[in-house]
Enzyme design. Structure first.
Site, PDB file in Angstrom:
ATOM      1  N   GLU A 283       0.796  -1.233   0.000  1.00 35.02           N
ATOM      2  CA  GLU A 283       0.000   0.000   0.000  1.00 35.02           C
ATOM      3  C   GLU A 283       0.828   1.282   0.000  1.00 35.02           C
ATOM      4  OE1 GLU A 283      -4.104  -1.401   2.059  1.00 35.02           O
ATOM      5  OE2 GLU A 283      -2.478  -1.069   3.469  1.00 35.02           O
TER       6      GLU A 283
HETATM    7  C1  ACM Z   1      -2.136  -5.486   4.109  1.00 36.27           C
HETATM    8  O1  ACM Z   1      -3.201  -5.936   4.566  1.00 36.27           O
HETATM    9  N1  ACM Z   1      -2.051  -4.222   3.751  1.00 36.27           N
HETATM   10  C2  ACM Z   1      -0.990  -6.342   3.948  1.00 36.27           C
END
Ligand code: ACM
Length: 649
Positions: A283
């Site tokens: 992310e």
């Molecule tokens: C995640 O759940 N961002 C690895």
């Protein structure tokens, strides 16, 4: 199964024959104590003996060497129970630990007392990587949570504790090289290195590897509070209190970023014994990178086409640092890119695609997609989520690259009081998925065994059941919590990310003490009701009718008591609509069951009104779902309306 039973009585002893070490001995002692507590027997020889005692009633543990705690460790064992004695054999001591848990699972009882059924079990895990991630950042998890979690893991034969140690919301471990990390980035909530060593030792004594995660280059606000000069944005940075994907990101274009990580990972590589170190990598939204002219120039100079390429560049530099420190890299599936080191492991979370694609390309991978226990999905859903399903298109060599999986306990919405009930007992079903053959997938059978395992988990200190009572008592104040208990028995928290979308402004500081926090997935009373209803719809017999009518009456009668409770316990007030809905389900259920049992016909307008009421009750409220609504709707489907008279039968 073979013939007969080994009867447990006060003559039972346990002896080690051959190789022994502290891990084996301590584990065996704990198992003896659990056995004593379960059976209430005062053993004549309660101490684990170091020599083979050739007497009846003995269990002999024998292995040949100390197991190496690493990926692909030997966990196999053979357990043989005969009426005359019990033999547990393994190549390494870790196999003995696994076999001791199976031994305890076999304890059974009849009118004569406790016994072990005669069996020969040759066992070993299907997958070598069977993990649980605990996020100690969104909410800090004190040492007692860690140790009881490790005890639960050992009980269900899990072997990797994935410790998520850095996040936007906190940096949770002492660095002696960069002490500002914990001093400024943790609110004082962090583990000292001595505590970390204790955790590693505690895990080692249970045959569990500890894989730390330092999530970079995103998810890194807390680091950048202490070291803003390593950030991609201008700052200033503050420890994040909210949840979601945030902008703060390390600056991959600065050489001093790598100088920093060189020292940091050298320190952490000395502290953590495992071969693997998790670098996160998930992310990265790229907002700070896009807004930074220096980073744009760096990308151009190094011919890095996009932010993905820039992150790959960063990962390669970090991987070089890890390698120099004797570590192998694991990261979330975003790290998967051309040119990635062959030793790196891909941790699949966004879907199964990366898992299978990387396995095809010769990379090892593990699965967490479908094992997100923080999202409060059903035990059955997780249980049937196979890293290597029967219809897998991978060939034999590619299949070997799939190492297993991890349940993930992200901690936005859990506290030390509730985290156990989010992990357990569902994680036991995931543990079985990762240990047992893929052909073992009968959900009803799993639930039958899960309730047993759940009780065993309490025995090793997990608070997943008892803390629910505590939460209900706190909600009720000085009043009787009975009406809350009945209600919470048929409620489930909403699933996936719906709690975050519920309108409550959740932050690090929010209360996690409401009814939704006491509610669990697959509560037993709701499951029992569904079973009962299915029997009633099939048999339409008087006994089941009577039992089900009692349940409906209890639901209906509960509302008055809850209203009385609300008067003295304001926090309970928000629950009123759900309680009213449950009373409505009780009322409708009673009438519907009576129509069916008496072979009567229901007026069409009553039936239509009832359906609308049940559908309204099925809608989530205050982050909770009334689980029986679906089953009551099924009941209504079985009611014959007046208008159908003459057309059927
Ligand atoms: C995640 O759940 N961002 C690895």
């Amino acid at each position: 199964m073979t013939e007969g039973k080994f009867r447990l009585d006060e003559r039972f002893t346990m002896a080690v024959n051959g190789f022994t070490n502290e891990r084996l001995l301590q584990y065996a002692r704990r198992v003896m104590q659990r056995l004593v507590n379960r059976s209430g027997i005062f053993l004549i020889q309660p101490e684990v003996k170091l020599s083979p005692a050739d007497m009846p009633g003995t269990m002999v543990l024998s292995c040949r060497r100390q197991g190496k705690l690493a990926l692909n460790m030997d966990e196999s064992y053979t357990l043989a129970v005969t009426p005359a004695g019990i033999a547990l054999q393994a190549e390494g001591d870790i196999g003995i630990l696994r076999g001791l848990e199976t031994f305890l699972q076999l304890l059974a009882a009849d009118e004569t007392g406790y016994y072990f059924p005669a069996v020969v079990i040759r066992d070993r895990p299907r997958f070598p990587w069977r993990g649980l991630l605990l996020d100690a950042c969104r909410h800090f998890m004190p040492l007692e949570v860690i140790s009881r979690t490790l005890d639960g893991m050992a009980m269900v034969k899990m072997n990797v504790f994935h410790w998520h140690l850095s996040e936007n919301q906190g940096f949770r471990i002492e660095s002696q090289t960069f002490p500002r990390l914990q001093q400024i980035g943790s609110d004082g909530l962090y583990y000292t290195q001595e505590q970390v060593r204790d955790v590693i030792r505690y895990a080692e004594m249970r045959g569990i590897r500890v894989v730390p995660e330092f999530d970079i280059p995103g998810h890194s606000t807390a680091w950048l509070v202490a070291y803003p000069e390593l950030a991609s944005g201008p700052g200033p940075y503050l420890i994040e209190r909210k949840y979601g994907i945030m902008d703060p990101t390390f600056n991959p274009a600065l050489e001093k970023t790598y100088t920093f990580f060189k020292s940091f990972f050298a320190e952490m590589s000395r502290l953590f014994a495992d071969d693997f170190l998790h670098i996160g990598g998930d992310e990265v939204n790229g907002n700070e990178w896009d807004a930074n002219p220096g980073i744009q120039a760096f990308k151009k100079k190094h011919r890095l086409e996009d932010n993905r390429a820039l992150q790959n560049y960063f990962n390669t530099r970090i991987n070089d640092i890890l390698k120099k420190n004797g570590k192998k890299m694991i990261g979330w599936d975003e790290i998967y890119a051309p040119g990635l080191d062959r030793q790196a492991i891909i941790h699949s979370w966004r879907g199964r695609e990366a898992l299978e694609k990387s396995a095809r390309d010769g990379y090892r991978s593990i699965l967490s997609n479908g094992f997100y226990i923080d999202l409060l999905q059903s035990t059955a859903y997780h249980y049937l989520n196979d890293p290597l399903p029967a219809d897998s298109q991978l060939n034999v060599v590619e299949q070997k690259n799939i190492l297993g999986g991890e349940a993930t306990m992200w901690s936005e919405l859990v506290s030390t009081e509730t985290v156990d009930s989010r992990i357990w007992p569902r994680t036991a079903a995931i543990a079985e998925r990762l240990w047992s053959p893929g052909t073992v997938r009968d959900v009803d059978d799993m639930f039958g065994r899960l309730d047993n395992i759940s009780a065993g988990l309490e025995e090793v200190g997990l608070a997943h059941v008892k803390n629910r009572e505590m939460l209900l008592r706190r909600l009720a104040g000085s009043s009787d919590a009975h009406s809350l208990r009945l209600l919470v028995g048929v409620l489930e928290p909403v699933k996936e990310y719906d709690r975050h979308n519920s309108g409550k402004p959740y932050t690090f500081f929010s209360p996690l003490s409401r009814l939704v926090d006491a509610a669990i997935v697959d509560p037993a009373p709701a499951r029992e009701f569904e079973k009962l209803l299915a029997i009633f719809l099939k048999n339409r017999d008087a006994d089941t009718f009577k039992t089900i009518m009692c349940t409906f009456a209890a639901w209906e009668g509960n509302h008055e008591r809850l209203l009385a409770l609300v008067r003295s316990a304001p926090l309970v007030g928000e629950i009123t609509p759900l309680s009213r809905d449950l009373a409505a389900l009780g009322n409708i259920g009673k009438e519907a069951a009576a129509y069916i049992f008496n072979k009567g016909k229901a007026p069409d307008d009553w039936l239509e009104g009832a359906k609308q009421a049940v559908l309204a009750a099925a809608k989530p409220k205050i982050e909770l779902e009334l689980r029986p609504a679906k089953a009551v709707l099924q009941l209504l489907e079985a009611v014959v309306p007046v208008s159908r008279q003459g057309k059927e039968e």
